[in-house]
Scaffold this active site. Sequence first.
Site, PDB file in Angstrom:
ATOM      1  CG  LEU A  17      -1.845   1.205   1.360  1.00 51.19           C
ATOM      2  CD1 LEU A  17      -3.022   1.052   0.385  1.00 51.19           C
ATOM      3  CD2 LEU A  17      -2.364   1.370   2.791  1.00 51.19           C
ATOM      4  CG  ASP A  43       6.509   2.855  -0.104  1.00 47.69           C
ATOM      5  OD1 ASP A  43       7.626   2.304  -0.119  1.00 47.69           O
ATOM      6  OD2 ASP A  43       6.333   4.058  -0.399  1.00 47.69           O
ATOM      7  CE1 TYR A  48       6.194  10.072   0.201  1.00 47.22           C
ATOM      8  CE2 TYR A  48       5.576   7.895   0.978  1.00 47.22           C
ATOM      9  CZ  TYR A  48       6.237   8.697   0.074  1.00 47.22           C
ATOM     10  OH  TYR A  48       6.936   8.129  -0.965  1.00 47.22           O
ATOM     11  CG  HIS A 110      12.308   9.614  -0.308  1.00 43.87           C
ATOM     12  ND1 HIS A 110      11.304   9.849   0.593  1.00 43.87           N
ATOM     13  CD2 HIS A 110      11.697   9.447  -1.495  1.00 43.87           C
ATOM     14  CE1 HIS A 110      10.135   9.816  -0.024  1.00 43.87           C
ATOM     15  NE2 HIS A 110      10.351   9.579  -1.307  1.00 43.87           N
TER      16      HIS A 110
END
Length: 311
Positions: A17, A43, A48, A110
Amino acid sequence: MNTVKFENGDEMPKIGLGTWKAKPGEVYEAVICAIETGYRHIDCAPIYNNEKEVGQAIAKAIDEGMVKREDLFITSKLWNNAHKKADVIPALKNSLKDLQLGYVDLYLIHWPIAQKPEKINITSPDDFISLQEIPILKTWEGMEEALNEGLTYHIGVSNFNIHKLNEIIDHAEFPPEMNQIELHPMLPQNELVEYCHENGIQVTGYAPLGSYDPSKKDRPNLIEDNIVKRIAHKHGVTSAQILLAWGMCRNTVVIPKSVNKERIKENYDSIYVKLEEVDMELLADLEGPHRFVDGTLWTIDGSPYSLDDLW
Ligand code: NDP
């Protein structure tokens, strides 16, 4: 096979997900629904801004016996403002605290982009630090330390091209085990995927539905693409399921984001869709290449980074 395997035999579910743009107040229910549906892979990333809420949902699912911690596969990522070697473990510990976990299964750099520690978001070119100042290998050493300390079971990167992967592979004690990159039929990145697989690096495809946003009329729309729709009709499934099956069929991991219960289930059921060679050939002919996450955020005027260098 619904998993990919790391060199040590550990498995990672091919569907996870995604949680980017899953708003606070939405992501808790999404994670619970996903776990109830059968997802075992989530994930995450601190950027986020929802790891706390994801953590609350994971904790509830574990507390209520819906799932055991060891059956979950949780990924988080090191943000660009913590690239100094000494900053990696503290950043991971922050994510662990928010996620209410003792370890993550996978920790990724990232982006191959460094920012000043106090700058979470870029507002001016002065907010960047160049890779000359903090070489990616130094950041990688911090990742290796996190691995050695058992704070993560696997380490990898995201948005890395072949050249940058080589830089790590050639010098590191532990090579990257994952590269998370944008992948869908309009950006298959065949050369990079092949290179990763040949070097024992698993690949996760982000934006597998083309970061679907029906309000954005000025960019390609994979879900409504006629070829995708035709193949979906033939198999009696949805466009999203075809796009996800495409990724899994290439032995890559897919991480569709959804906060909608029906779509979370629909996406999960893509594991049952079996594409034929003729479908893959048709999908290979889609227009492109098109990047939905194009990296221009990192290449504003005066930035030490360029798109040529990034991709
Ligand atoms: P996706 O390709 O997963 O698309 C998500 C969008 O599609 C949402 O608007 C969602 O809306 C909608 N959607 C989901 N399922 C369906 C469906 N079955 N039918 C129609 N629409 C659907 O885009 P993302 O950009 O979110 O990428 C996925 C994940 O990859 C991210 O969430 C993040 O975890 C990761 N990622 C990583 C990056 C990196 O740099 N490493 C960069 C970008 C993403 P709704 O929620 O309403 O269903």
